[in-house]
Write a protein that holds these residues in place. Structure first.
Motif, PDB file in Angstrom:
ATOM      1  N   PRO A  53      -3.215   7.168   8.182  1.00  0.00           N
ATOM      2  CA  PRO A  53      -4.034   6.731   7.068  1.00  0.00           C
ATOM      3  C   PRO A  53      -4.113   7.780   5.960  1.00  0.00           C
ATOM      4  N   PRO A  54      -4.196   7.313   4.692  1.00  0.00           N
ATOM      5  CA  PRO A  54      -4.301   8.232   3.564  1.00  0.00           C
ATOM      6  C   PRO A  54      -5.630   8.993   3.601  1.00  0.00           C
ATOM      7  N   THR A  55      -5.609  10.288   3.252  1.00  0.00           N
ATOM      8  CA  THR A  55      -6.847  11.071   3.275  1.00  0.00           C
ATOM      9  C   THR A  55      -7.668  10.881   2.003  1.00  0.00           C
ATOM     10  N   ASP A  56      -7.036  10.497   0.914  1.00  0.00           N
ATOM     11  CA  ASP A  56      -7.769  10.344  -0.337  1.00  0.00           C
ATOM     12  C   ASP A  56      -8.624   9.071  -0.292  1.00  0.00           C
ATOM     13  N   PRO A  57      -9.940   9.197  -0.557  1.00  0.00           N
ATOM     14  CA  PRO A  57     -10.822   8.026  -0.422  1.00  0.00           C
ATOM     15  C   PRO A  57     -10.434   6.834  -1.292  1.00  0.00           C
ATOM     16  N   THR A  58      -9.946   7.064  -2.506  1.00  0.00           N
ATOM     17  CA  THR A  58      -9.578   5.947  -3.368  1.00  0.00           C
ATOM     18  C   THR A  58      -8.454   5.131  -2.747  1.00  0.00           C
ATOM     19  N   ILE A  59      -7.493   5.817  -2.186  1.00  0.00           N
ATOM     20  CA  ILE A  59      -6.383   5.111  -1.544  1.00  0.00           C
ATOM     21  C   ILE A  59      -6.819   4.579  -0.179  1.00  0.00           C
ATOM     22  N   TYR A  60      -7.672   5.340   0.510  1.00  0.00           N
ATOM     23  CA  TYR A  60      -8.103   4.903   1.845  1.00  0.00           C
ATOM     24  C   TYR A  60      -8.783   3.541   1.807  1.00  0.00           C
ATOM     25  N   ARG A  61      -9.560   3.249   0.771  1.00  0.00           N
ATOM     26  CA  ARG A  61     -10.274   1.980   0.751  1.00  0.00           C
ATOM     27  C   ARG A  61      -9.317   0.788   0.787  1.00  0.00           C
ATOM     28  N   ILE A  62      -8.144   0.927   0.161  1.00  0.00           N
ATOM     29  CA  ILE A  62      -7.138  -0.140   0.242  1.00  0.00           C
ATOM     30  C   ILE A  62      -6.644  -0.242   1.686  1.00  0.00           C
ATOM     31  N   TYR A  63      -6.415   0.937   2.273  1.00  0.00           N
ATOM     32  CA  TYR A  63      -6.007   0.955   3.676  1.00  0.00           C
ATOM     33  C   TYR A  63      -7.075   0.309   4.555  1.00  0.00           C
ATOM     34  N   GLU A  64      -8.338   0.589   4.254  1.00  0.00           N
ATOM     35  CA  GLU A  64      -9.430   0.015   5.045  1.00  0.00           C
ATOM     36  C   GLU A  64      -9.446  -1.508   4.922  1.00  0.00           C
ATOM     37  N   GLY A  70     -13.508   7.846  -8.894  1.00  0.00           N
ATOM     38  CA  GLY A  70     -14.283   7.009  -7.992  1.00  0.00           C
ATOM     39  C   GLY A  70     -13.374   6.087  -7.215  1.00  0.00           C
ATOM     40  N   ILE A  71     -13.981   5.103  -6.575  1.00  0.00           N
ATOM     41  CA  ILE A  71     -13.231   4.224  -5.678  1.00  0.00           C
ATOM     42  C   ILE A  71     -13.615   2.762  -5.887  1.00  0.00           C
ATOM     43  N   MET A  72     -12.785   1.875  -5.355  1.00  0.00           N
ATOM     44  CA  MET A  72     -13.184   0.482  -5.200  1.00  0.00           C
ATOM     45  C   MET A  72     -13.883   0.379  -3.855  1.00  0.00           C
ATOM     46  N   TYR A 128     -15.998   5.799   9.986  1.00  0.00           N
ATOM     47  CA  TYR A 128     -14.993   6.457   9.153  1.00  0.00           C
ATOM     48  C   TYR A 128     -15.616   7.302   8.056  1.00  0.00           C
ATOM     49  N   GLN A 163     -13.234  15.197   6.472  1.00  0.00           N
ATOM     50  CA  GLN A 163     -11.900  15.367   5.897  1.00  0.00           C
ATOM     51  C   GLN A 163     -11.995  16.001   4.502  1.00  0.00           C
ATOM     52  N   GLU A 222     -14.592  10.827   6.869  1.00  0.00           N
ATOM     53  CA  GLU A 222     -14.171  11.148   5.499  1.00  0.00           C
ATOM     54  C   GLU A 222     -14.923  12.370   4.973  1.00  0.00           C
ATOM     55  N   LEU A 249       0.829  -1.207   0.000  1.00  0.00           N
ATOM     56  CA  LEU A 249       0.000   0.000   0.000  1.00  0.00           C
ATOM     57  C   LEU A 249       0.863   1.256   0.000  1.00  0.00           C
ATOM     58  N   HIS A 295      -6.008  14.650  -5.458  1.00  0.00           N
ATOM     59  CA  HIS A 295      -5.719  13.871  -4.256  1.00  0.00           C
ATOM     60  C   HIS A 295      -6.525  14.536  -3.160  1.00  0.00           C
ATOM     61  N   ARG A 296      -7.599  13.860  -2.683  1.00  0.00           N
ATOM     62  CA  ARG A 296      -8.526  14.504  -1.750  1.00  0.00           C
ATOM     63  C   ARG A 296      -8.016  14.571  -0.305  1.00  0.00           C
ATOM     64  N   ALA A 351     -15.027  -0.932  -0.386  1.00  0.00           N
ATOM     65  CA  ALA A 351     -14.508  -1.901   0.586  1.00  0.00           C
ATOM     66  C   ALA A 351     -15.658  -2.557   1.332  1.00  0.00           C
TER      67      ALA A 351
END
Lengths: 146, 146, 146, 146, 146, 146, 146, 146, 146, 146
Positions: free
Chosen positions: B80-91, A111-113, I87, I94, I91, A93, J72-73, A115
């Motif tokens: 944790p990353p603030t960007d939602p797209t990256i955060y979901r991987i973190y989640e 958008g996002i994936m 979260y 944030q 978010e 990550l 990058h949000r 979770a």
């Protein structure tokens, strides 16, 4: 009894019985990654599953309703995780997080994936250079939509 | 010029040219996830690749040797990353980290998934309920070995 | 019983018996640094080793299966460590961390020293100016390989 | 000009000249790990060494007195380090830190390994299973002495 | 029983007996700052001292071997410390830390004050403007020596 | 121009002139630890001192009024400090902080050592086993007084 | 029994008796803010006060000597405080902290408000727009004095 | 130009003019604590005040509209603050925070002191034992009201 | 018994009885979001409500006075929260925190939404694309007023 | 030019033009909360919108493509936020976060409010006791679905 006490009791019952997650999942007819997460306190079991599990593992009866509650999720004691097996996922990550975002954005747009509409698979693959771990994160794409 | 200045110049060149990662990767004959990571400062390019890229994107020549250096890895500004797209991987890591460890231990014994002999794939899958993102982390299993 | 409770019981047994790590390792026929780490909760013992240990140290029987489980690794209560003996290793990392990376990169190319295919040795060396501590970290080189 | 600007100028000069640390150390007649650390801002060079280096690398003259000052030490941008090569050393400390303390205490009594009367060596060893990285931390033992 | 439980038992015994650190140190024939630190879990006592102390303070016998173990050092619950008496020392470090480094470097060259070959003294001095606290940190100079 | 820019200009002037803190303090007729702290941005100089200093070090005139302002104090970039020379003071605080509180309380009752009516001395002492650093923190005792 | 256990016992006794701080302070003839702080573990009571309090609140006798010890001060579980009533004081510090420093410096010169020779008052004032809280922090000015 | 650049320009203008906050506040006919906070970036000035100030301090015209914007509040670079003058306020909060809550609750019931309908006063009081700083935080009581 | 122990006992009673928050709130005639917060330790109940609740849920009598005390507020174990449901609110803060500030400032001028004269509503809305969660934060506007 | 530089240029253009968010949103025919977030760097504008905006606000042309990139949000400089207007939202989350989770779980079952299929509204409501701020977070419910 709170959820982490219930989790601990299940863990001890599993140790006494020597039951693997894969085996338990088969007997309950559920996905093994989902069950593992549930037993580690990350998903609720429905009442019937919790009861079936109690019969298989013989943990105390009062654990059952606790397993059926929606838990407060989050499995890591610290971030970055200190355990090397978990850290390697964190490292992926850390090194590839922005890469994943760029490629999702390139393939799908903004958008996002998810979770939540999501599943996880951990697979073993044999190769000439030895076994490989394949972790598949698979979630619905959710476009930003005001 | 340091690596993050070089990264920024490549990004501006890519914006001017409108070149996607997938397209660039095809022209260079390399994996697109690897190239994306490299352009985001996570892998060195070899001298020929860096030069080819310069021809495609027309960034300044002094960027080339910087891209060829082994970088100081780590792509996230905060965890944790603030960007939602990256955060979901973190989640996914936060919720399923211990699950992944348990399943690796159950399938392989004591050890880890390498993050070095490793590749990443981001895929788009069409389903009836809409597109899904599939992220595959694929690394060699390394058993603990004293 | 969790791993840190088991670790505490082993520690008390060791105090009662007055057994050193070096001596225990010899009796079990294993490397002493490995055994020390295992007794501090960082490696699993196999069932036979755990049983042998119980005979030597006379700790309660239910400790045995806990020692045989794959632990959640990580031995430091806080980072930076507050204990001066452990801090000096941290200080070496803090001062020489980038040096080590540069030299690994210069000698081996892009990659890492494995911390999994790895062993550790702590040695005592007598010199004219008094004894020196020699800590050897020895791990397989793993080149980045997509 | 502060030390990190000087460090950056040396790094650029090294890139232009293509000089390795090992090679530079031989020409200056100093230990290569020490020199690497010094060039990364962790040790002062004496005036003559700084001047010799300037001749070899052709960086601006005003860098010389800055390299000769005693620096404010500390090489890591963040802890835990995000770069995998450096992280593995951190992981060894995280997993084996208490082990190292116990073995120093067992072999030497109450005290520490000096990080001041200290040297570091990074070695490449060829084995049948491929090259190994050997990092030797070697410091004087200092007993607690009121 | 771990060290902090032992420390707590000694503290309760001291309260019951009303014994001051200075008085106890005199009876044991040791430095009072050293003894205070030892009783607060920062230094091991030798077996004879621990036994003598038990006779003076009448704490349980099983405390004795725990006091004789080399402790995991570090006395502060949080940094910056919240207690004003301890904070003022921290404030001196925060305001004058770089000053101390510059003056050690000017008087001694590149090196440190040892915190191992070290002693501490807390003194009371009467002046016309009232009593002053004098804290003396006294440690061997250790030059950087590769 | 803010204080840290002024501090940097003074530091460069000092490097050019090769002036030590002790020497400068003697010429200005002030305590050298006080002056060092002032030059590192921790105390204001009065207008005459700032002007004298400018004559000795030949830094730009606009630095003078900035040096005469009451600064925002705090000299450490990070806590714990990464530089070993400063860290050892931190380590003394970490290991002996509670000891110092107990002894102040025993000798003086409930109160603190002032860090405001306070001075610092760094001394060099020659002993048979080599030079020792002696750091004296000397502050007025302030009893808690509602 | 440590101080926070004693604090908890006093709190339960106060709940059983329904005694307010103001009332208790009047009976003991002490300032109510001081007493409140003391009961919350921030000041020692003298032996007579602790005994009087025990008679009023009927808590167990062994609490008395603990209340008479000089405590380790610090009342907040986390900073910033999560409780809104306490947070507003923090917010005043966060927004007006530099203002307070500038005005102390303008009115008094270089120095601080003592937090030791200090008292606190919390007052209720009725106004046409409803009641107002008035918090007075009142401490001796201490000039910087080497 | 952002607010902190504007703040810096005002500070330099104030230094050039040698104008105190008290004096400026009188000329503008506003409270001096409010003005100090405003000049330190914590409150907007209205257009007329900003213009008047520009005439008094002669800072560049483009500063005016920036001073009139509603700022992003928060004046501390770090918490806990490193500057001793500001830290003592923090210490009062750390030691007496829970006391203030208990007394507000006892006098007013469940609610808070507003930090918005709020004013601050810093006063100098002469006493026989020297000057005292009196900081008054005065805010409307707001009861919890669903 | 402290508040979080009381909270835990209420939670267990609720599990035994199977009572929902909405149902309990109706029986007590209070807002359900307020009651939920109160049961989670964020608001005091008045004595009558606490007693009524005890009759409905049959928890031990000594819980009643604890529920009637003004609590130390703050419901999150960590920030950012690890639980995905919580979260997502974080978010939103944030991503949209500065947006909310700008719009409050544009619509109302300089001030805040009170979190004290405040209520919360969580609503379920059916739409063609499935149910939506609607969270309404509704607080009095408080203008900055010195 | 990166996104935060673009954001700053837009902000300066808005100040020069005196254009409110509500007004701009009307002219572009978009939701004002969405536009505010977009201008603060949290959403991409499409090319036409970015161009329209440039005509209204007259910022430099090279800003346009930057505004059209997926950002990058993350809008907060620190968490908890120091600005009181933003902090109150954080406080609502801190106090009511677990309440919101419980009520979502009670009304919808196990799942979350989407922060992606989501919109935000900030409303002004006049009441007899003055204006109230109403913040509506409105997102699709997403059930956990493996």
């Amino acid at each position: 009894m709170n959820r982490s006490e219930a989790t601990e009791l299940v863990r001890e019952a599993r140790r006494r019985k020597g039951s693997g997650y894969t085996d338990l999942a088969e007997r309950l007819g559920v996905d093994r990654a989902w069950l593992t997460a549930a037993l580690l306190g990350q998903h609720p079991l429905d009442a019937r599953q919790a009861e079936q599990l109690r019969e298989l593992l013989e943990f105390p009866e009062e654990v059952v309703p606790v397993l059926a509650e929606i838990p407060h999720r989050g499995s890591l004691e610290s971030v970055p995780p200190t355990d090397p097996t978990i850290y390697r996922i964190y490292e992926a990550l850390q090194v590839y997080g922005t890469t994943i975002k760029e490629l999702i954005n390139e393939d799908f747009g903004d958008g996002i994936m998810s979770a939540i509409t999501f599943n996880l698979d951990v697979q073993r693959q044999e190769t000439e250079e030895g076994p490989r771990v394949r972790i598949v994160l698979d979630g619905k794409f959710l476009p930003y939509k005001w």
